[in-house]
Scaffold this active site. Structure first.
Site, PDB file in Angstrom:
ATOM      1  N   ASP A  86       0.853  -1.181   0.000  1.00 28.68           N
ATOM      2  CA  ASP A  86       0.000   0.000   0.000  1.00 28.68           C
ATOM      3  C   ASP A  86       0.897   1.242   0.000  1.00 28.68           C
ATOM      4  O   ASP A  86       1.831   1.337   0.799  1.00 28.68           O
ATOM      5  CB  ASP A  86      -0.911   0.001   1.230  1.00 28.68           C
ATOM      6  CG  ASP A  86      -1.999   1.048   1.134  1.00 28.68           C
ATOM      7  OD1 ASP A  86      -3.051   0.743   0.542  1.00 28.68           O
ATOM      8  OD2 ASP A  86      -1.794   2.170   1.648  1.00 28.68           O
ATOM      9  N   ASN A  94      -2.160  12.912  -4.235  1.00 29.32           N
ATOM     10  CA  ASN A  94      -3.263  13.387  -5.067  1.00 29.32           C
ATOM     11  C   ASN A  94      -3.686  14.793  -4.701  1.00 29.32           C
ATOM     12  O   ASN A  94      -3.942  15.638  -5.568  1.00 29.32           O
ATOM     13  CB  ASN A  94      -4.461  12.435  -4.945  1.00 29.32           C
ATOM     14  CG  ASN A  94      -4.312  11.180  -5.786  1.00 29.32           C
ATOM     15  OD1 ASN A  94      -3.653  11.197  -6.824  1.00 29.32           O
ATOM     16  ND2 ASN A  94      -4.911  10.095  -5.344  1.00 29.32           N
ATOM     17  N   HIS A  99      -4.515  14.287  -9.503  1.00 27.65           N
ATOM     18  CA  HIS A  99      -4.722  12.869  -9.787  1.00 27.65           C
ATOM     19  C   HIS A  99      -3.888  12.375 -10.964  1.00 27.65           C
ATOM     20  O   HIS A  99      -3.557  11.184 -11.025  1.00 27.65           O
ATOM     21  CB  HIS A  99      -6.207  12.594 -10.034  1.00 27.65           C
ATOM     22  CG  HIS A  99      -7.031  12.678  -8.778  1.00 27.65           C
ATOM     23  ND1 HIS A  99      -7.148  11.629  -7.892  1.00 27.65           N
ATOM     24  CD2 HIS A  99      -7.740  13.705  -8.251  1.00 27.65           C
ATOM     25  CE1 HIS A  99      -7.913  12.003  -6.870  1.00 27.65           C
ATOM     26  NE2 HIS A  99      -8.283  13.254  -7.064  1.00 27.65           N
ATOM     27  N   ASP A 103      -1.768   9.066 -10.743  1.00 35.59           N
ATOM     28  CA  ASP A 103      -1.857   7.965 -11.710  1.00 35.59           C
ATOM     29  C   ASP A 103      -0.470   7.549 -12.201  1.00 35.59           C
ATOM     30  O   ASP A 103      -0.177   6.362 -12.357  1.00 35.59           O
ATOM     31  CB  ASP A 103      -2.723   8.373 -12.905  1.00 35.59           C
ATOM     32  CG  ASP A 103      -4.207   8.430 -12.562  1.00 35.59           C
ATOM     33  OD1 ASP A 103      -4.583   7.956 -11.475  1.00 35.59           O
ATOM     34  OD2 ASP A 103      -4.974   8.960 -13.397  1.00 35.59           O
ATOM     35  N   GLU A 129      -4.635   2.426  -4.157  1.00 27.32           N
ATOM     36  CA  GLU A 129      -3.172   2.354  -4.146  1.00 27.32           C
ATOM     37  C   GLU A 129      -2.670   1.057  -3.543  1.00 27.32           C
ATOM     38  O   GLU A 129      -1.532   0.968  -3.090  1.00 27.32           O
ATOM     39  CB  GLU A 129      -2.584   3.545  -3.375  1.00 27.32           C
ATOM     40  CG  GLU A 129      -2.900   3.580  -1.904  1.00 27.32           C
ATOM     41  CD  GLU A 129      -4.213   4.274  -1.557  1.00 27.32           C
ATOM     42  OE1 GLU A 129      -4.325   4.762  -0.425  1.00 27.32           O
ATOM     43  OE2 GLU A 129      -5.116   4.338  -2.408  1.00 27.32           O
TER      44      GLU A 129
END
Length: 212
Positions: A86, A94, A99, A103, A129
């Site tokens: 994680d 973010n 974002h 990404d 994530e």
């Protein structure tokens, strides 16, 4: 059995094909026979099983493969390791950078982790994530070694974009499949428990379930 693209001459578009070539002795020499098979539908199906952002297996395809590997592992009394990764403080990435940057972090993370795995290992994005790795023929020692290698590889990763360069860390939890009647779902839950303990202890670390 090689495969590739062949161009259809009548309209100029390319299609994926699989080519099989065999040979046999015939009068006067050896006869070679080739079979060309259109695998467009197979390629479409494979594409549907992979997530567009990272190119990794989606949750459904991953669960199907995990069930198959679990069955083989238990039937033959072998080892199977499960890791859950994680990204630490991903919401902050973010919120701070947007974002699109988030990404790209996930894309580069997927490539970095994939580069550390064997061909027999299986990597999937579980959602958000969070990622999962399945490692056949891997006991607790091998599981921990790989987890620490992934931890270091991600620490060394630099995401370079036109307006920003940043580094991330991950927390990793691991578990091994136990004897029957253990299941992949139970092993995944144990790995998840170890992951959240690792996060609670400060993040950017590895914890294997059952270790002090």
């Amino acid at each position: 059995m090689p495969s590739g693209n062949v161009c259809a001459p009548q309209d100029g578009y390319s299609i994926p094909v699989e080519v099989s070539i065999g040979s046999e002795l015939a009068a006067g020499g050896r006869l070679f026979v080739g079979v060309v098979r259109d695998i467009s539908e197979q390629k479409r199906t494979e594409a549907e099983l992979r997530l567009p952002l990272t190119g990794l297996l989606n949750r459904r395809a991953f669960n199907d493969e995990a069930s198959r590997l679990t069955g083989l592992t238990l039937r033959h009394q072998r080892s199977l390791g499960v890791l859950v990764l994680d990204v630490d403080h991903f919401k902050r990435v973010n919120d701070t950078h947007g974002h699109a940057v988030g990404d790209e972090v996930l894309r580069q993370l997927a490539r970095t982790v994939s580069g550390e795995l064997r061909d027999t290992d299986l990597l999937a994005r579980l959602g958000g994530e969070e990622f999962c790795v399945l490692m056949p023929e891997t006991g607790s020692d091998g599981l921990k070694r790989l987890a620490n290698r992934l931890l270091e590889a991600v620490r060394a990763m630099v995401v370079r974009l036109p307006d920003v360069s940043l580094q991330i860390t991950v927390s990793i939890g691991g578990a091994n499949l136990r004897d029957p009647p253990d299941t992949f779902k139970q092993a995944l839950l144990r790995a998840d428990e170890a992951l959240y303990t690792a996060k609670g202890e400060g993040r950017n670390r590895v914890l294997i379930h059952g270790e002090a």
